[in-house]
Design an enzyme around this catalytic site. Structure first.
Site, mmCIF file in Angstrom:
data_model
loop_
_atom_site.group_PDB
_atom_site.id
_atom_site.type_symbol
_atom_site.label_atom_id
_atom_site.label_comp_id
_atom_site.label_asym_id
_atom_site.label_seq_id
_atom_site.Cartn_x
_atom_site.Cartn_y
_atom_site.Cartn_z
ATOM 1 N N ASP A 75 -6.856 -11.180 9.102
ATOM 2 C CA ASP A 75 -7.186 -9.877 8.530
ATOM 3 C C ASP A 75 -8.541 -9.335 8.392
ATOM 4 O O ASP A 75 -8.936 -8.553 9.227
ATOM 5 C CB ASP A 75 -6.504 -9.480 7.230
ATOM 6 C CG ASP A 75 -6.527 -7.962 6.839
ATOM 7 O OD1 ASP A 75 -6.236 -7.195 7.859
ATOM 8 O OD2 ASP A 75 -6.586 -7.924 5.490
ATOM 9 N N LYS A 79 0.902 -1.238 -0.072
ATOM 10 C CA LYS A 79 -0.067 -0.055 -0.147
ATOM 11 C C LYS A 79 0.871 1.294 0.050
ATOM 12 O O LYS A 79 0.267 2.239 -0.345
ATOM 13 C CB LYS A 79 -0.879 0.034 1.187
ATOM 14 C CG LYS A 79 -2.190 -1.050 1.057
ATOM 15 C CD LYS A 79 -2.911 -0.882 2.187
ATOM 16 C CE LYS A 79 -4.240 -1.565 2.061
ATOM 17 N NZ LYS A 79 -5.152 -1.505 3.221
#
Length: 351
Positions: A297, A217
């Protein structure tokens, strides 16, 4: 020469034993003796470490010297004790057999006293030199193992430091929080702990490598990462690129934690039914590390608020994961999750 090495003399004739002892006593050896093979084996096997040499006759009643030597060489406790055959048999076949069964020398009777003295001394000194070398090798091997362990530990600590720094950087550029990443590590490690095909090393690897799952990211535009609403199709495709970016960033390392992090970054958005990204892997084509982090997650992310969503009720989170067993998530991992649900919930709300 070492002080008082002990020699075992094996002969069925007492006079032969006495003659050998009289010749060798001037070199201050200690002696044991036996008059047949069975007696010799019993004495030697009781205290194999005390003997530095065996003088062994070949022709004895019952068990001959060749058989005695073969038994000694087949026993790890006595295999290294040197054996000199001391015999009247002088034919080439007997001599060859003596060496074949493990003898280090072959002295034929009648022998010259000086010959017996010199050969005995040489083989005892060689035997003790080998013992000393073996001890030095063991010490060296221990030191090498210690240094290697120390070096590997330092390398692993360096990897952990690198992961920590990269994780902090990732937090600063995305919506990931330090608390989420800490919980994710513990949830992933717990899933690994209960997985039947994984071991303690896998648990440790996942704990340290899982925080790198979204490292890609960093290469996604900040305005896209921080967008509060839903993504357009084009924006979602750009966001999905972080899986490949993370893999490309980490893939060239040979260090186990970084290699594991590369796998996790690449595969934690794959789905069990093949509908995930970036490669559409199906089932066990997805590495177990990727499958574990995928579930961990989602579980933690749904249970906590983000800038674009509120936290879900825990029952809704559990039902969501249960409903996607065999679709998004590995069914075996979902079963582990449900079986130990209280432990996972405790981690989820501990921080």
């Amino acid at each position: 020469m070492l002080k008082n090495p002990r020699i075992m003399i094996v002969d069925d004739v007492v006079v032969n034993i006495q003659v050998a002892m009289n010749i060798l006593k001037e070199d201050h050896y200690d002696f044991s003796f036996a008059m047949n093979g069975s007696e010799a084996l019993e004495l030697i096997e009781q205290e194999p470490e005390v003997f530095s040499l065996i003088l062994l006759d070949v022709m004895m009643p019952g068990m001959d010297g060749f058989e005695v030597c073969q038994i000694l060489k087949n026993n790890p406790a006595t295999a290294d004790i040197p054996v000199i055959f001391l015999t009247a048999r002088v034919d080439i076949d007997s001599i060859s057999k003596g060496f074949a069964v493990g003898g280090v020398d072959y002295i034929t009777k009648p022998f010259h006293p000086e010959e017996l003295l010199v050969r005995t001394k040489n083989h005892i000194e060689l035997f003790h030199a080998r013992l000393l070398l073996k001890q030095h090798c063991l010490v060296l091997e221990t030191k090498v193992k210690h240094e290697r362990h120390k070096l590997l530990s330092e390398l692993e600590e360096n990897q952990k430091d690198m992961i920590f720094m990269l994780t902090e950087l990732m937090e600063s550029t995305s919506d990931e929080t330090g608390k989420h990443i800490k919980r994710l590590s513990e949830i992933a490690a717990l899933l690994a702990k209960y997985h039947p095909s994984l071991n303690d090393e896998d648990v440790e690897i996942l704990y340290h490598a899982a925080p790198m799952h979204d490292i890609g990211k960093m290469m996604v535009a900040p305005e896209l990462l921080n967008k509060p609403g839903r993504y357009t199709d084009e924006e979602f495709e750009a966001m999905k690129s972080h899986a490949n970016h993370g893999y490309e960033l980490l893939k060239n390392s040979e260090r186990k934690l970084i290699k594991a992090a590369a796998i996790i970054a690449h595969e934690h958005h794959e789905k069990w039914n093949g509908q995930g990204y970036p490669r559409g892997l199906i089932g066990t084509q997805i590495h177990i590390y990727g499958r574990i982090v995928a579930l961990a997650d989602v579980f933690d992310a749904l249970a906590h608020s983000r800038r674009y969503k509120d936290a879900w009720q825990i029952d809704d989170v559990v039902n969501y994961i249960k409903g996607l067993s065999g679709i998004q998530f590995d069914p075996e991992l979902v079963a582990i999750f449900l079986e130990h649900l209280d432990e996972f919930i405790a981690i989820c709300y501990s921080k």
